[in-house]
Design a protein around this motif. Structure first.
Motif, PDB file in Angstrom:
ATOM      1  N   GLU A 146       0.512  -1.029   0.668  1.00  0.00           N
ATOM      2  CA  GLU A 146      -0.182   0.093   0.004  1.00  0.00           C
ATOM      3  C   GLU A 146       1.197   1.360   0.627  1.00  0.00           C
ATOM      4  OE1 GLU A 146      -3.530   0.465   2.576  1.00  0.00           O
ATOM      5  OE2 GLU A 146      -2.671   2.521   3.229  1.00  0.00           O
ATOM      6  N   CYS A 147       0.497   2.403  -0.939  1.00  0.00           N
ATOM      7  CA  CYS A 147       1.172   3.635  -1.080  1.00  0.00           C
ATOM      8  C   CYS A 147       0.749   4.271   0.302  1.00  0.00           C
ATOM      9  CB  CYS A 147       0.998   4.183  -2.313  1.00  0.00           C
ATOM     10  SG  CYS A 147       1.360   5.822  -2.528  1.00  0.00           S
ATOM     11  N   PRO A 148       1.209   4.519   1.069  1.00  0.00           N
ATOM     12  CA  PRO A 148       1.383   5.478   2.027  1.00  0.00           C
ATOM     13  C   PRO A 148       1.158   7.035   2.146  1.00  0.00           C
ATOM     14  CG  PRO A 148       3.219   5.067   2.729  1.00  0.00           C
ATOM     15  CD  PRO A 148       2.777   4.906   1.220  1.00  0.00           C
ATOM     16  N   GLN A 149       1.116   6.922   0.733  1.00  0.00           N
ATOM     17  CA  GLN A 149       0.438   8.868  -0.011  1.00  0.00           C
ATOM     18  C   GLN A 149      -0.725   8.727  -0.850  1.00  0.00           C
ATOM     19  OE1 GLN A 149       3.964  10.682  -1.741  1.00  0.00           O
ATOM     20  NE2 GLN A 149       2.243  11.353  -3.281  1.00  0.00           N
ATOM     21  N   CYS A 150      -1.018   7.662  -1.311  1.00  0.00           N
ATOM     22  CA  CYS A 150      -2.232   7.652  -2.574  1.00  0.00           C
ATOM     23  C   CYS A 150      -3.439   6.359  -1.995  1.00  0.00           C
ATOM     24  CB  CYS A 150      -2.007   7.888  -4.348  1.00  0.00           C
ATOM     25  SG  CYS A 150      -1.332   6.502  -4.670  1.00  0.00           S
ATOM     26  N   GLY A 151      -2.313   5.890  -0.741  1.00  0.00           N
ATOM     27  CA  GLY A 151      -3.695   4.524  -0.381  1.00  0.00           C
ATOM     28  C   GLY A 151      -3.602   3.298  -1.344  1.00  0.00           C
ATOM     29  N   THR A 167       7.453   2.008  -4.555  1.00  0.00           N
ATOM     30  CA  THR A 167       7.266   3.144  -5.465  1.00  0.00           C
ATOM     31  C   THR A 167       6.091   3.306  -5.523  1.00  0.00           C
ATOM     32  OG1 THR A 167       8.413   2.198  -7.538  1.00  0.00           O
ATOM     33  CG2 THR A 167       9.963   3.681  -6.386  1.00  0.00           C
ATOM     34  N   CYS A 168       6.050   4.364  -5.932  1.00  0.00           N
ATOM     35  CA  CYS A 168       4.184   4.403  -6.281  1.00  0.00           C
ATOM     36  C   CYS A 168       3.726   5.990  -7.654  1.00  0.00           C
ATOM     37  CB  CYS A 168       3.628   4.859  -5.173  1.00  0.00           C
ATOM     38  SG  CYS A 168       1.553   5.396  -6.140  1.00  0.00           S
ATOM     39  N   PRO A 169       2.937   5.673  -8.615  1.00  0.00           N
ATOM     40  CA  PRO A 169       3.136   6.473  -9.864  1.00  0.00           C
ATOM     41  C   PRO A 169       2.831   7.821  -9.698  1.00  0.00           C
ATOM     42  CG  PRO A 169       1.913   4.797  -9.971  1.00  0.00           C
ATOM     43  CD  PRO A 169       2.503   4.443  -9.347  1.00  0.00           C
ATOM     44  N   CYS A 170       2.215   8.109  -8.149  1.00  0.00           N
ATOM     45  CA  CYS A 170       2.006   9.481  -7.518  1.00  0.00           C
ATOM     46  C   CYS A 170       2.945   9.747  -6.819  1.00  0.00           C
ATOM     47  CB  CYS A 170       0.695   8.947  -5.935  1.00  0.00           C
ATOM     48  SG  CYS A 170       1.271   8.710  -4.833  1.00  0.00           S
ATOM     49  N   GLY A 171       4.569   9.526  -6.994  1.00  0.00           N
ATOM     50  CA  GLY A 171       5.792   9.822  -6.927  1.00  0.00           C
ATOM     51  C   GLY A 171       6.155   9.542  -5.589  1.00  0.00           C
TER      52      GLY A 171
HETATM   53 ZN   LIG Z   1       0.765   6.404  -4.395  1.00  0.00          ZN
END
Ligand SMILES: [Zn+2]
Length: 468
Positions: free
Chosen positions: A356-361, A374-378
């Motif tokens: 899970e991305c902590p930034q965008c979920g 890593t996540c595409p949201c940055g």
């Molecule tokens: Zn993300």
């Protein structure tokens, strides 16, 4: 609670040392004789009748009574019986496919060296045949047989030895049988004394903070606490060696003659692998819980382990090996150690993903490459530390919402308890003796790119420019 004190034993005179050596040697000799008679029956060798329990251990005990004392001779026999019972239980569990607690093909109890190459100096003393006293002159007194006392011209009925160390449990209600052995690696006699201590001896947590752990193979433990601490115990090297030893065992097994299942070398490798793992895991539990206790943690959550199983294991190893390395035993070890600190351990097997991305979920857009998520949201961060942090936040959230429905008035206090900003993670490396702070500790490879999750530490940027 059952606990164990371990300490070093120092004979005060050369005579005393010889008595102790002779005693442990005779313990090993008796063990070997009993074991031989049982093993021959187990293997159905000619001339040995009945099953392992038919061996005439009484006669053997009698033979050693004069040297060991009756109580010690009896205790050696009991210890060997327990080893055989344990072997039969393990064998049953190993052949039971629904039971994954036994991961190695069990071997019957082994011998403690032999007369020609030297016996393994190891013995046991019955619970009522020794006393331990801690104080200005800490000492161990124990029964030895008459022959041993006479041979060394020692009129004392009990052998008195100096003991050194710092017992974890100096106050106890009861003691079990003492184990004594000679540690060749540092030429020291050592003892372990199992004790029963009252629940009052257990420590009380200093506050009600929470910690969440992500357990894995490459990083043994990634931990995040509500006080904002992050710890990373690196297991890559240990894991590498574990796999090398496993491969070597497989290679040796493939070369065994038909009908043979093991060899001395294979057994040694198994033992070495187990000892190495146990040592590192014990030390890790102790080190981590010391830190958590000092930080006021009273509850530790351990999350699901699905990620580890899928990403690191499935190809080369089977399900039994998964368990061997860490999970079940390690969790038990953590819980036992935590109990001493009054900290409770809760395993949460609910599906939670370390992806899970902590930034965008998002959970399906993230990718993990080695230690980096890593996540595409940055977002970019240390995968295991992020996982433990997400797990902690998720858990805190559910705790807070429960709380709110129940007691609106306490909301303020609970909210304050939510995870505080993260300090720089501390990394630990294993050097075969201790977990010590890694030189990489202050130069983490990965840093968060999202300003809202970046560690609230002004040095991050400069560190990054140094390492990048
Ligand atoms: Zn993300």
């Amino acid at each position: 609670m059952k606990r164990t004190n371990t300490f070093a034993v120092r004979p005060l005179t050369g005579d005393d040392e010889q008595i102790l050596r002779d005693l442990l040697d005779a313990c090993a000799a008796l063990w070997n004789e009993i074991n031989y008679h049982r093993l021959m029956r187990y293997n159905d060798e000619d001339g040995f009748k009945g099953d392992v329990w038919d061996a005439d251990t009484g006669a053997l005990e009698g033979k050693y009574k004069a040297v060991l004392g009756a109580s010690t001779a009896q205790t050696v026999r009991r210890a060997n019986s327990e080893a055989w019972r344990g072997f039969f239980e393990n064998k049953k569990a190993y052949h039971d496919e629904s039971n994954t607690s036994v991961t190695e093909h069990p071997e019957p109890p082994g011998f403690r060296g032999n007369e020609d190459d030297g016996r393994v100096l190891k013995g046991v003393v019955r619970k009522d045949a020794y006393t331990v006293e801690w104080g200005d002159r800490s000492r161990l007194e124990m029964v030895v047989g008459k022959e041993l006392r006479d041979r060394h011209n020692s009129p004392k009925s009990r052998l008195r030895l100096e003991i050194v160390g710092d017992p974890n449990w100096p106050n106890y209600e009861d003691q079990s049988r003492l184990e004594l052995w000679y540690d060749e690696t540092d030429s020291t006699f050592r003892a372990s004394q199992p004790v029963t201590v009252s629940d009052d001896e257990q420590a009380t947590p200093l506050a009600d903070e929470t910690a969440a752990l992500d357990i894995g193979a490459n990083n043994l433990v990634a931990c995040t606490t509500t006080t904002g601490e992050q710890y990373l115990y690196e297991g890559r090297e240990l894991f590498q060696r574990f796999r090398e030893t496993t491969r070597e065992i497989a290679r040796l097994q493939s070369k065994l003659e038909e009908g043979r299942y093991s060899s001395k070398r294979i057994r040694r490798l198994y033992q070495k692998r187990t000892r190495r793992r146990d040592h590192a895991q014990d030390a890790l539990c102790r080190d981590l819980l010391d830190r958590l206790y000092a930080g006021g943690v009273d509850t530790v959550y351990i999350g699901g382990l699905t990620d580890v199983l899928e990403t690191h294991w499935s190809v080369e190893t089977n399900a039994k090996t998964h368990n061997f390395w860490a999970f079940k035993k390690f969790t038990e070890r953590l819980a036992t150690t935590a109990e001493e600190y009054g900290i409770s351990v809760e395993v949460r097997s609910e599906a939670w993903t370390s992806q899970e991305c902590p930034q965008c979920g998002s959970t399906d857009r993230t990718t993990r490459h080695q230690d980096t998520l890593t996540c595409p949201c940055g977002f970019e961060g240390h995968a295991d530390l992020t996982a433990s942090e997400t797990f902690l936040r998720r858990h805190q959230k559910s705790q807070i919402s429960d709380w709110r429905t129940r007691r609106e008035a306490s909301r303020q206090r609970q909210t304050e308890q939510a995870v505080r900003p993260m300090a720089r993670p501390v990394r630990f490396e294993w050097d075969d003796h201790n977990w010590s702070e890694s030189p990489r500790s202050h130069r983490p490879k990965e840093q968060r790119t999202d300003p809202s999750t970046v560690h609230k530490d002004g040095n991050v940027a400069s560190e990054e420019s140094q390492t990048g």
